[in-house]
Design an enzyme around this catalytic site. Structure first.
Site, PDB file in Angstrom:
ATOM      1  N   TYR A  60       0.865  -1.178   0.000  1.00 36.14           N
ATOM      2  CA  TYR A  60       0.000   0.000   0.000  1.00 36.14           C
ATOM      3  C   TYR A  60       0.901   1.227   0.000  1.00 36.14           C
ATOM      4  CZ  TYR A  60      -3.835  -3.094   1.540  1.00 36.14           C
ATOM      5  OH  TYR A  60      -4.768  -4.091   1.639  1.00 36.14           O
ATOM      6  N   PHE A 211     -13.361  -5.533   1.220  1.00 36.53           N
ATOM      7  CA  PHE A 211     -14.473  -4.864   0.542  1.00 36.53           C
ATOM      8  C   PHE A 211     -15.799  -5.168   1.242  1.00 36.53           C
ATOM      9  CE2 PHE A 211     -12.007  -4.934  -3.739  1.00 36.53           C
ATOM     10  CZ  PHE A 211     -11.228  -3.883  -3.291  1.00 36.53           C
ATOM     11  N   PRO A 212     -15.867  -5.042   2.572  1.00 39.18           N
ATOM     12  CA  PRO A 212     -17.120  -5.340   3.284  1.00 39.18           C
ATOM     13  C   PRO A 212     -18.248  -4.386   2.917  1.00 39.18           C
ATOM     14  CG  PRO A 212     -15.599  -4.224   4.744  1.00 39.18           C
ATOM     15  CD  PRO A 212     -14.830  -4.549   3.498  1.00 39.18           C
ATOM     16  N   GLY A 214     -18.376  -3.158  -0.318  1.00 39.65           N
ATOM     17  CA  GLY A 214     -18.477  -3.171  -1.768  1.00 39.65           C
ATOM     18  C   GLY A 214     -17.252  -2.662  -2.493  1.00 39.65           C
ATOM     19  N   GLY A 215     -16.210  -2.309  -1.771  1.00 35.39           N
ATOM     20  CA  GLY A 215     -14.982  -1.856  -2.412  1.00 35.39           C
ATOM     21  C   GLY A 215     -15.025  -0.396  -2.799  1.00 35.39           C
ATOM     22  N   PHE A 216     -14.345  -0.086  -3.913  1.00 38.29           N
ATOM     23  CA  PHE A 216     -14.259   1.306  -4.329  1.00 38.29           C
ATOM     24  C   PHE A 216     -15.587   1.826  -4.885  1.00 38.29           C
ATOM     25  CE2 PHE A 216      -9.881  -0.255  -4.513  1.00 38.29           C
ATOM     26  CZ  PHE A 216      -9.277   0.665  -3.686  1.00 38.29           C
ATOM     27  N   PRO A 218     -19.235   1.720  -3.631  1.00 37.92           N
ATOM     28  CA  PRO A 218     -20.049   1.300  -2.478  1.00 37.92           C
ATOM     29  C   PRO A 218     -21.306   0.556  -2.895  1.00 37.92           C
ATOM     30  CG  PRO A 218     -19.323   3.569  -2.233  1.00 37.92           C
ATOM     31  CD  PRO A 218     -18.965   3.157  -3.631  1.00 37.92           C
ATOM     32  N   LEU A 219     -21.734  -0.335  -2.011  1.00 41.40           N
ATOM     33  CA  LEU A 219     -22.948  -1.118  -2.268  1.00 41.40           C
ATOM     34  C   LEU A 219     -24.131  -0.206  -2.559  1.00 41.40           C
ATOM     35  CD1 LEU A 219     -22.627  -3.691   0.645  1.00 41.40           C
ATOM     36  CD2 LEU A 219     -22.300  -4.175  -1.779  1.00 41.40           C
TER      37      LEU A 219
END
Length: 288
Positions: A60, A211-212, A214-216, A218-219
């Site tokens: 990172y 990605f809880p 949804g990652g980059f 969002p859900l």
């Protein structure tokens, strides 16, 4: 901090709401952050809110996130578990490339040790980069996990985990070393690992979904939004609360570079989901 208590991660029990440090680097997880002081403040606030599980990696930045963690938190609290991962590297444009030769893995462990300021790493996840590297793909990981087992015997690694893996690869890794956690993509709409989570729970092994939220991207779900509105919560808080409810071995590491957003994420640990809300949320994956 949360009514969902703790779960074992290696030789320690950690609070089930942790923190993922990926977003402390610059855009695209590459280069320095716009505001280094703000990144340090987020880390210190996370610990103040009860976080004792931080997920990071020396790729990172690269190196940036670990150096910020060291600046913000070293010397580390006795109960803090820092989990890192190896198996990838960055090119000069920020691309993600496999790096799982024995020499690359050993160098990555030493890089993590140096930048975090540690003599031994609490947990190291082997990030599998077979295929395109973005989703689990079958293939033997025996050679890579064996390198980590060797480094563990040397005292450089305390515990070993695996990431971006299939159930077959988890079983293969467990024949080589004691695996303390599995880190895969999983959230309320992406539930490919349901059976694996239940198997690991029976064996006392932590499952850490990346990605809880949804990652980059969002859900996005009308059902999620409706439940959140009915509970006077944000959709992301509900998504995190659902994960905590899903299984006791799930450890969360939502990431953010904002103290306000961090506080919102941590408040998810106090959220109670009624049975009708759970039924609605459980149906999101099928619709997705």
């Amino acid at each position: 901090m949360t009514r969902y208590t703790t779960f074992s991660l290696g030789s320690q029990f950690v609070n089930r709401l942790g923190y993922g440090a990926m977003q402390l680097a610059g855009p695209g997880v590459f280069g320095p952050p716009k505001d280094r002081h703000a990144a340090i403040s987020v880390l210190r606030e996370a610990l103040a809110l009860g976080v004792n599980h931080i997920d990071t990696s020396d790729f990172y930045g690269p190196h940036v996130t670990n150096q910020i963690i060291r600046e913000a938190l070293h010397p580390y609290a006795d109960d803090l578990v820092i989990v890192t991962k190896i198996g990838a590297r960055r090119d000069d444009k920020g691309g993600w490339l496999p790096a799982f030769s024995a020499e690359e893995l050993k160098q990555a462990v030493h890089d993590n040790l140096r930048n975090l300021g540690l003599d031994a790493l609490d947990v190291v996840n082997m990030r599998v980069m077979i295929g395109d590297g973005h989703a689990p793909c079958e293939g033997s990981i025996e050679a890579s996990v064996s390198v980590l087992a060797e480094l563990q015997q040397q005292g450089l690694i305390k515990h070993i985990g695996v990431s971006n893996v299939t159930p077959t690869q988890v079983a293969e890794a467990r024949k080589i070393a004691n695996i303390v956690c599995v880190q895969n993509e999983y959230n309320i709409a992406h539930r490919r690992d349901d059976e694996l989570i239940d198997t690991l729970a029976r064996d006392g092994i932590a499952y850490v979904p990346y990605f809880p939220l949804g990652g980059f991207s969002p859900l996005q779900s009308s059902a999620l939004n409706e439940v959140a509105s009915s509970l006077n919560a944000t959709p992301m808080q509900v998504a995190l609360a659902w994960l905590l409810h899903r299984s006791p071995n799930i450890l969360l590491i939502p990431g953010t570079s904002s103290v306000t957003h961090l506080q919102e994420n941590m408040a998810a640990g106090q959220l109670t989901l009624p049975e009708d809300a759970l039924a609605t949320l459980d149906g999101i994956a099928a619709r997705a």
